[in-house]
Design an enzyme around this catalytic site. Sequence first.
Site, PDB file in Angstrom:
ATOM      1  N   CYS A   1       0.830  -1.204   0.000  1.00 48.06           N
ATOM      2  CA  CYS A   1       0.000   0.000   0.000  1.00 48.06           C
ATOM      3  C   CYS A   1       0.867   1.257   0.000  1.00 48.06           C
ATOM      4  CB  CYS A   1      -0.916   0.017   1.222  1.00 48.06           C
ATOM      5  SG  CYS A   1      -1.964  -1.433   1.381  1.00 48.06           S
ATOM      6  N   PHE A   2       1.986   1.187   0.723  1.00 47.48           N
ATOM      7  CA  PHE A   2       2.825   2.374   0.894  1.00 47.48           C
ATOM      8  C   PHE A   2       4.216   2.178   0.300  1.00 47.48           C
ATOM      9  CE2 PHE A   2      -0.278   2.306   4.323  1.00 47.48           C
ATOM     10  CZ  PHE A   2      -0.857   3.558   4.192  1.00 47.48           C
TER      11      PHE A   2
END
Length: 993
Positions: free
Chosen positions: A961-962
């Site tokens: 996600c990051f």
Amino acid sequence: MPRTETTEGKFKSRTALGDARARIIHDARDARLERARVRALTAAVCACQRLRRRGVAKRDAGRRAVEEFDGKFGAVSVEALPSDDDVCDVMIPILLAHGDDIGTERLFRALAIVLTRVDAVVERCAPGVVALAATLAVKTCGDARVRKDLPSLAMCGVKLACALCERVDWLSLDARVHRAACEALTEIVSDVKFAHRAAVTQALAPLVVSRRFEDEIGDDDAAFDMFAVRLMRVPDISRTLPAKALQVLEQPKALRRVLRASLEAFDSKENVIAHALNTIENAVTLLYGHCQKCIKGRESSDNAHTVLLIADLCAAASRKRETQRDVSAGVRDKARTWTGVLNEPSFVLGLIGERQTDSSKWCVCSPTNAGILAKAYDAILESAQEPSFLSRVFSTDSSMSIYSVCAFTPGFLNALWKYLGEQLSIATALTLSDVEQPDMCIAKAFLHGAEQAQADVLSCFRFFCATYAHALVVLRDAQFFDEQTLFSLDEQRAIVVAVNTLVVRSHTTHKSGFADDWTKSLVKSASILLRSLATRDSRRAFCSSIVWTAPNSEQNALIPEIVATRFQQSDAGDAGLLQDAPSSLKFATRVKIFRELIVQDRVRAKFRPQAGGIDAGHNDIYARAVAEILIRRESVLEDALATILPLGSKARGRMLVKYVNIAGEEEAGIDAGGLFKELLSEVMELGLDPNRGLFETNGTSGIFPSPRASDTQESLLLLELMGMMVGKALYEGILQDINLAPFFAAKILGVPRTIDDISSLDEELHRGCVQILEYDGNVADLCLDFTVSEEVYGQIVTKELIRDGENIEVNNENRRVYVHALADYYLNRRLAVPMRAFMTGLTKIINKRWLSLFTVKELQLLLNGGEAPMDVDDWEKHTLYSGGYTARSTVVRNFWRTMRKFSPSQRRDVLKFVTSSPRPPLQGFKHLNPPFVIHKVNCAASPFAYFGAADVSRLPSASTCFNMLKLPNYRRLATLEKSVKYAVESRAGFELS
């Protein structure tokens, strides 16, 4: 004392006085108009009365003439013919004065009687009366009513006119008689329903030719010029006139005189469009006949300037727009026949060709003659583009045929290029060392675009560009690079320099657009050729990169935001340069403009960037999404089809992705870009899998839509989805591991495909096509026809390449047509439906015009970043650290040592493990969003781990996600390398935080 008038009273009195003055002026004007109306009405009444009186007088005179004729000649028989006095003193005056009023039967009887008294008429009547009688007899043939109701009357009139001309030598030279004879012959030749057409035509032909061709023609013989002008207006004189007359007219000197006279007479009231068409037709036919004789006699001709006169006549005729309705459909259809003569290779060779001394072959050797013919053809084609009758005569196929014939006429393009080099003072050949110098990459003749050169030379340049671009469509790479059929590579470089300078400098000089359509047409033709040459160079470089960018001295000052705005709004200045000569800008500059086009499109649509995309910021993680995409792990492609395809163009906005695991529960995690990139990667991997049947691969693993994908509606919808996902990857700047077949990429870009593109579809098929083209024997021995057979679900299906193709044998003459039809079938027709479905999805996300900025190879770079190795230094430079790590940490330094040690494929695996995408952004890791992060995971280990004791056993994990790599604090380099490799290959420890 008298009371003083107030200001208000003065104002009212002045207003009243003004109103009265206005009423007086208005009444006077009305009275004046009424008097003018009465005068006009009175004049119209008087004119009508005069016309009525004239009509009554004419009818009365005609009635008296009929009564006199019936009284005098009504009882005429073979045994009792009228006397010479009656014929000369009574019948002839009645015929000349009231020939149109006495009716066809009386006219027939009168002409038949005069025919029996020809000698008496010639002896007793004045010369003017004889000429008028002959004119009347000829005009009778041209009367459509006479030919329809009483055909014998037409024959009688011809016989009488011929009989009079035989007895009076000067009569056939009389302008009135000759004009009437030419007009009558024109009508008769065009009347296909006339039963006696052949006989009347044969009888009239000697009359229209007369003795004019028996005497030597003087240089200043104006009478002959007008005589020949009228003669050239007769349709199809090559079949109508005697051979002796044709021999005189087809001589270059005589034909040029006639065409000049026709141009001078064209503005007269007696001329119409049909006359011009017939003159052009006859001139082309005579010219063609003379060219054939020159080739057979192995003699060079002097006909180049004659074509210029034909072009001038076409231009003059095209300006007569008010008379378009005067041209019948039959005349237009017939005119299309002579346009085909212009497309004959023997016509071009006969005009300007020369026989080679060492062989019997003909070739164009004279640059001057090539330039003259180019001017003429360009003028004819330009006239055909005007909104006039000529545009109906010249079809698009006719124009293309002219380009085709000139392109492959031996020596023509080479001679024309030498002519342009002489006239423009530009280099006609440049070596590789020459084009390494920036000054040599700019043609001085086009420093300010097309403003400095002469118009006639630029017309030749325009024709050269259009012709050579047409030749490049069918010229194979082997002929272009190896055999160098049309030009050497040195000449190709010089052509690139000239065309590139013209296009680039024209756009940079005319920032607000071109002042006239002619300049716009010139630049358009040059830009088409420039794109074709740039396509060749992208496949196999023959120029240095500086050649394409040197003329654009302003590219460093371009502001992508401004250029993108202009590109959306118009096609002038920088925007026109992007459209016509994108290769004049560096690839990196065009990528910036492409990204800016997407940013502006997103702003107009009020969308936020997709998290994980190249344009996304930190706050875009929390932006409102256009849709929430729920994907089950066991049916990724099906759920994407159901949720993303219905979004249509809204898919340009941010989509929020959530995964559902096998247990039916939503997986934990925030879509900060990693989940979408994972979805994009999985959909690509599943949809592009050849085993699914949507796509196929060629010999180099390039993908293209399968022709069988059009068999089911579901497959077409999946193809549309794949188009949307490819478009979304381009839109967001997320690179994917996609390798498009070059011909498929060319289709996406709208680049015309050629025979060489078949090799990216099927190497064996391409090899077979080349063997057919280069076969030395008789191609008919191969027993081929215009059909193609292929296996479809176990059955052999045969399809025709052209209409009635199964009955057309492939031979040496049509093998080029066969190969191109075969290429068109495999590259276009066979894949039309699946290609259309894919492009439908792609264009919902990406404007197709934006992609025109790039070549096939550059499109591959936009999609997958190319095959260049990953830049580890750039990766390290733009990496962030958290949890206690810094750039100087031992574990971090060991990680980068490992990355430099890994192979390119292992580095891509690591990047995909962390970011869900195996490739960095095209412009480097600084555009990766969110940035790549290495987070410290504290793990306990033996104090002696540095000396060989047990090290950390936990594997690295990732938060896609990051874009975060969770890296334990390994003590030894070997342990880190082994753990990272194992985690990446097995995806062990993969999690979403």
